[in-house]
Design a protein around this motif. Sequence first.
Motif, PDB file in Angstrom:
ATOM      1  N   TYR B 103       0.826  -1.214   0.000  1.00 55.17           N
ATOM      2  CA  TYR B 103       0.000   0.000   0.000  1.00 55.17           C
ATOM      3  C   TYR B 103       0.860   1.264   0.000  1.00 55.17           C
ATOM      4  O   TYR B 103       0.675   2.168  -0.816  1.00 55.17           O
ATOM      5  CB  TYR B 103      -0.935  -0.040   1.215  1.00 55.17           C
ATOM      6  CG  TYR B 103      -1.600   1.266   1.576  1.00 55.17           C
ATOM      7  CD1 TYR B 103      -1.514   1.764   2.870  1.00 55.17           C
ATOM      8  CD2 TYR B 103      -2.340   1.988   0.641  1.00 55.17           C
ATOM      9  CE1 TYR B 103      -2.136   2.951   3.214  1.00 55.17           C
ATOM     10  CE2 TYR B 103      -2.952   3.181   0.984  1.00 55.17           C
ATOM     11  CZ  TYR B 103      -2.852   3.656   2.279  1.00 55.17           C
ATOM     12  OH  TYR B 103      -3.457   4.839   2.623  1.00 55.17           O
ATOM     13  N   SER B 116      -5.340   3.823  -1.480  1.00 50.80           N
ATOM     14  CA  SER B 116      -6.123   3.649  -0.232  1.00 50.80           C
ATOM     15  C   SER B 116      -7.386   2.854  -0.518  1.00 50.80           C
ATOM     16  O   SER B 116      -7.775   1.979   0.265  1.00 50.80           O
ATOM     17  CB  SER B 116      -6.513   5.001   0.365  1.00 50.80           C
ATOM     18  OG  SER B 116      -5.377   5.739   0.699  1.00 50.80           O
ATOM     19  N   PHE B 119      -6.357  -0.792  -1.149  1.00 49.36           N
ATOM     20  CA  PHE B 119      -5.924  -1.407   0.104  1.00 49.36           C
ATOM     21  C   PHE B 119      -7.117  -1.722   0.992  1.00 49.36           C
ATOM     22  O   PHE B 119      -7.244  -2.833   1.517  1.00 49.36           O
ATOM     23  CB  PHE B 119      -4.943  -0.488   0.849  1.00 49.36           C
ATOM     24  CG  PHE B 119      -4.652  -0.958   2.245  1.00 49.36           C
ATOM     25  CD1 PHE B 119      -5.319  -0.420   3.338  1.00 49.36           C
ATOM     26  CD2 PHE B 119      -3.739  -1.977   2.468  1.00 49.36           C
ATOM     27  CE1 PHE B 119      -5.083  -0.881   4.611  1.00 49.36           C
ATOM     28  CE2 PHE B 119      -3.498  -2.445   3.753  1.00 49.36           C
ATOM     29  CZ  PHE B 119      -4.176  -1.896   4.824  1.00 49.36           C
ATOM     30  N   PHE B 120      -8.003  -0.738   1.177  1.00 51.26           N
ATOM     31  CA  PHE B 120      -9.138  -0.919   2.086  1.00 51.26           C
ATOM     32  C   PHE B 120     -10.017  -2.076   1.610  1.00 51.26           C
ATOM     33  O   PHE B 120     -10.421  -2.933   2.408  1.00 51.26           O
ATOM     34  CB  PHE B 120      -9.966   0.367   2.168  1.00 51.26           C
ATOM     35  CG  PHE B 120     -11.027   0.318   3.239  1.00 51.26           C
ATOM     36  CD1 PHE B 120     -12.264  -0.288   2.984  1.00 51.26           C
ATOM     37  CD2 PHE B 120     -10.810   0.849   4.494  1.00 51.26           C
ATOM     38  CE1 PHE B 120     -13.238  -0.362   3.968  1.00 51.26           C
ATOM     39  CE2 PHE B 120     -11.783   0.775   5.488  1.00 51.26           C
ATOM     40  CZ  PHE B 120     -12.995   0.166   5.224  1.00 51.26           C
ATOM     41  N   GLU B 123      -7.994  -5.474   1.992  1.00 51.84           N
ATOM     42  CA  GLU B 123      -7.721  -5.805   3.404  1.00 51.84           C
ATOM     43  C   GLU B 123      -8.997  -6.164   4.159  1.00 51.84           C
ATOM     44  O   GLU B 123      -9.045  -7.164   4.882  1.00 51.84           O
ATOM     45  CB  GLU B 123      -7.033  -4.603   4.082  1.00 51.84           C
ATOM     46  CG  GLU B 123      -6.849  -4.705   5.585  1.00 51.84           C
ATOM     47  CD  GLU B 123      -5.722  -5.643   6.014  1.00 51.84           C
ATOM     48  OE1 GLU B 123      -5.090  -6.265   5.146  1.00 51.84           O
ATOM     49  OE2 GLU B 123      -5.493  -5.754   7.231  1.00 51.84           O
ATOM     50  N   SER B 124     -10.069  -5.376   3.964  1.00 53.67           N
ATOM     51  CA  SER B 124     -11.301  -5.643   4.707  1.00 53.67           C
ATOM     52  C   SER B 124     -11.930  -6.964   4.247  1.00 53.67           C
ATOM     53  O   SER B 124     -12.537  -7.686   5.039  1.00 53.67           O
ATOM     54  CB  SER B 124     -12.299  -4.486   4.572  1.00 53.67           C
ATOM     55  OG  SER B 124     -12.583  -4.219   3.223  1.00 53.67           O
ATOM     56  N   ARG B 125     -11.741  -7.304   2.993  1.00 51.05           N
ATOM     57  CA  ARG B 125     -12.294  -8.562   2.469  1.00 51.05           C
ATOM     58  C   ARG B 125     -11.514  -9.767   3.002  1.00 51.05           C
ATOM     59  O   ARG B 125     -12.084 -10.796   3.341  1.00 51.05           O
ATOM     60  CB  ARG B 125     -12.224  -8.509   0.931  1.00 51.05           C
ATOM     61  CG  ARG B 125     -12.842  -9.678   0.234  1.00 51.05           C
ATOM     62  CD  ARG B 125     -14.338  -9.508   0.038  1.00 51.05           C
ATOM     63  NE  ARG B 125     -14.781 -10.549  -0.894  1.00 51.05           N
ATOM     64  CZ  ARG B 125     -15.432 -11.653  -0.522  1.00 51.05           C
ATOM     65  NH1 ARG B 125     -15.776 -11.828   0.719  1.00 51.05           N
ATOM     66  NH2 ARG B 125     -15.766 -12.563  -1.410  1.00 51.05           N
ATOM     67  N   CYS B 136     -17.458  -3.911   0.725  1.00 51.88           N
ATOM     68  CA  CYS B 136     -16.051  -3.526   0.930  1.00 51.88           C
ATOM     69  C   CYS B 136     -15.652  -2.458  -0.087  1.00 51.88           C
ATOM     70  O   CYS B 136     -14.933  -1.508   0.250  1.00 51.88           O
ATOM     71  CB  CYS B 136     -15.136  -4.750   0.792  1.00 51.88           C
ATOM     72  SG  CYS B 136     -15.432  -6.010   2.040  1.00 51.88           S
ATOM     73  N   ILE B 139     -17.521   0.995   0.791  1.00 49.07           N
ATOM     74  CA  ILE B 139     -16.940   1.605   2.002  1.00 49.07           C
ATOM     75  C   ILE B 139     -15.499   2.022   1.735  1.00 49.07           C
ATOM     76  O   ILE B 139     -15.042   3.086   2.190  1.00 49.07           O
ATOM     77  CB  ILE B 139     -17.026   0.644   3.212  1.00 49.07           C
ATOM     78  CG1 ILE B 139     -18.496   0.349   3.537  1.00 49.07           C
ATOM     79  CG2 ILE B 139     -16.345   1.235   4.441  1.00 49.07           C
ATOM     80  CD1 ILE B 139     -18.709  -0.711   4.584  1.00 49.07           C
ATOM     81  N   VAL B 143     -14.103   5.739   2.293  1.00 41.31           N
ATOM     82  CA  VAL B 143     -12.988   5.971   3.216  1.00 41.31           C
ATOM     83  C   VAL B 143     -11.849   6.701   2.498  1.00 41.31           C
ATOM     84  O   VAL B 143     -11.276   7.661   3.021  1.00 41.31           O
ATOM     85  CB  VAL B 143     -12.496   4.636   3.835  1.00 41.31           C
ATOM     86  CG1 VAL B 143     -11.144   4.802   4.514  1.00 41.31           C
ATOM     87  CG2 VAL B 143     -13.503   4.112   4.840  1.00 41.31           C
TER      88      VAL B 143
END
Lengths: 500, 169
Positions: B103, B116, B119-120, B123-125, B136, B139, B143
């Motif tokens: 990232y 970002s 990455f979000f 990573e969240s998945r 995901c 959001i 974010v």
Amino acid sequence: MNDLSFIITHFFATLSDPLTMFMVLVGTFMGLVFGALPGLTATMAVALLIPLTFTLDPVTAIGMMLGAYVGGIAGGAVSATLLNIPGTPSAVVTTLDGYPMAKQGRGAEALGWAAFASGFGSLISWLVLVLLAPALAKVCVGFASPEYAALAFFGLTIIAAVSGKSIVKGLIGGMLGMTFAFVGLDPIWGDLRFTFGNMNLMSGISIMPALIGLYSIPQILLSCTEKNTVKNINLKLHNFVPSPKKIWKSKVNIIRSSIIGTIIGIIPATGGNIAAFMSYDQAKRFSKDPDSFGKGNPDGVIASEAANNGVCGGALVPLMTLGIPGDSVTAVLLGGLLIHGLTPGPALFVEHYDIVIGIFTTLLVATIMMVLLQLVGIKLFVRILSVPVNYLSAGLVILSIVGSYALRSNIFDVGLTIALGILGYFMARADYPVAPVVLGLVLGGMFEREVRLALRLSDGSLSIFFTRPVACVIVLIAFAVITSNIIKNLRTRHKINNNS
Amino acid sequence: MDKDKKFFEVVVSAFLLALTVFLLYISYTSPSTFVADGLASMDFPKSVFYIQAVLCLIVLVNSVKKYLLCIKEERSTQVSDKVAKTPLINSKVLISIILIIIYVFLWDYLGFILSSFIFFTVESRILDKEKALWKCVIIGLLVALLSYVIFGILFQVSFPEPLLDLFLG
């Protein structure tokens, strides 16, 4: 009587100015937001506000900056409690008990105590500022290297209080922090130490990237395997506003911590984190249940927050009376004062007494607003705990990386954060406490510099620490603390051996 | 698990001891401008490193002893072969570390907003595969944009945005 009526007139004149009150509110809110976000600090909040205040009158301008100062220091408790990530360096100690309280479903209670203790600490220091400023400044202006070295030494003895189960691991952590503090220019000879040819390390390791790396990244990595454990409690007002009975029960801790914070704040070049550590140590020492510290004892939160906000008024004492900043935020405030044509010092109290009264009034108002904003915002803050861990962790990584980058817009700081984060993760897995590392980093540089300067003054003789009264008293107290810790440790081991 | 904690204790203590010895070597071989009486620039660090080395050695020796004892106890107790051994480091942790490094690396190539967002989402998945991908993604987008607005525009943090610079010339 004329003086009193003059004071009262200007006090109410400031209170009744809607623009000033509104700007103090804006400043306080901005400070709280900055304080709550890791990587953004009260110093940044005040610095960002300075250009916005150019067109305002001095009292309104300084009041707005003071609001950001007070709010910024208090705001650090929010992320410290809810996420185990200190929003500001002075909130490191709040994580020790605030976060365990949040994990036990008592996050709102912790934030309520943090808000109240912050308010009380600020109020006590405000009273000291208003009543005793010139007299206290004369004492502290006499502080030289031996006194600063003694103070740093005393601060380092607190490693034992924040080491948890293993003092040896705490000592290793403290020395690791001091090792980080050695990086950069030697304070006396100017030699480059441990920079390995990297220009970015010439100014040393910044505390914010180190703090984010040591607290935020390990916490995020550790939570990767967790599910949400805190239930969504239906919050009512009595859940988080401390009752008068509980406040009365903690009165000694609140007052003592506020006074410690105020005194530390008055001493130039110290700060909220030193005050918070010292106050926490004293609270634990005088507690009837010291073993509960670090496991969700509200007294730990009270000690930390009362002390770090107590620094606010205290730090204004040397600033207003002598033009010497008490901490990094007041250093920026000094710039703010100068921009508005106010030169701090004894002349300020004579030539611009009306403005001084106005500034003191705005500090009191900012304190009240800080407490109210926090209490109003608690229900919102605690909702953070309900956010699914996967979204929260991913978001926190972005926030942490941005936080470490924001200070100098330097990607090296980000790399440092990640490296320290990985180290912090493995240290957490190995049960090495992180708080001593921060303590060593914060105090190590100051300790080395002042000891070496003091020894140069005394031609290498250690007697300088015992011939100067203030330094002698502090050193003796520090040795008493070390001795009591060793005795306590030996007694605990003896008890364990007897039981087994 | 206690055995895992002891293992990490051994590893971290050994690492810290090795780091201390290395820094001690550096402190002896670094050049100095010191010319007068008093403490040279590396004297103070050397004292700290000596003490640190001794403490690390104490912890290392103790933790090795305890780790070997844990292994001995584990071998001597009747443990069913069907009990699954948990890995020392969870795969999600390892993947998260790698993703964080990637990232940051991507900032200079894709810019803050895009990296970002990616990455979000990823990573969240990975952290919770039960969450719907579209959630995901949405959001993640929010974010990324919110972070840019708050930090980049409001707080004036200067993020690298090579793609944006390319489009805007």
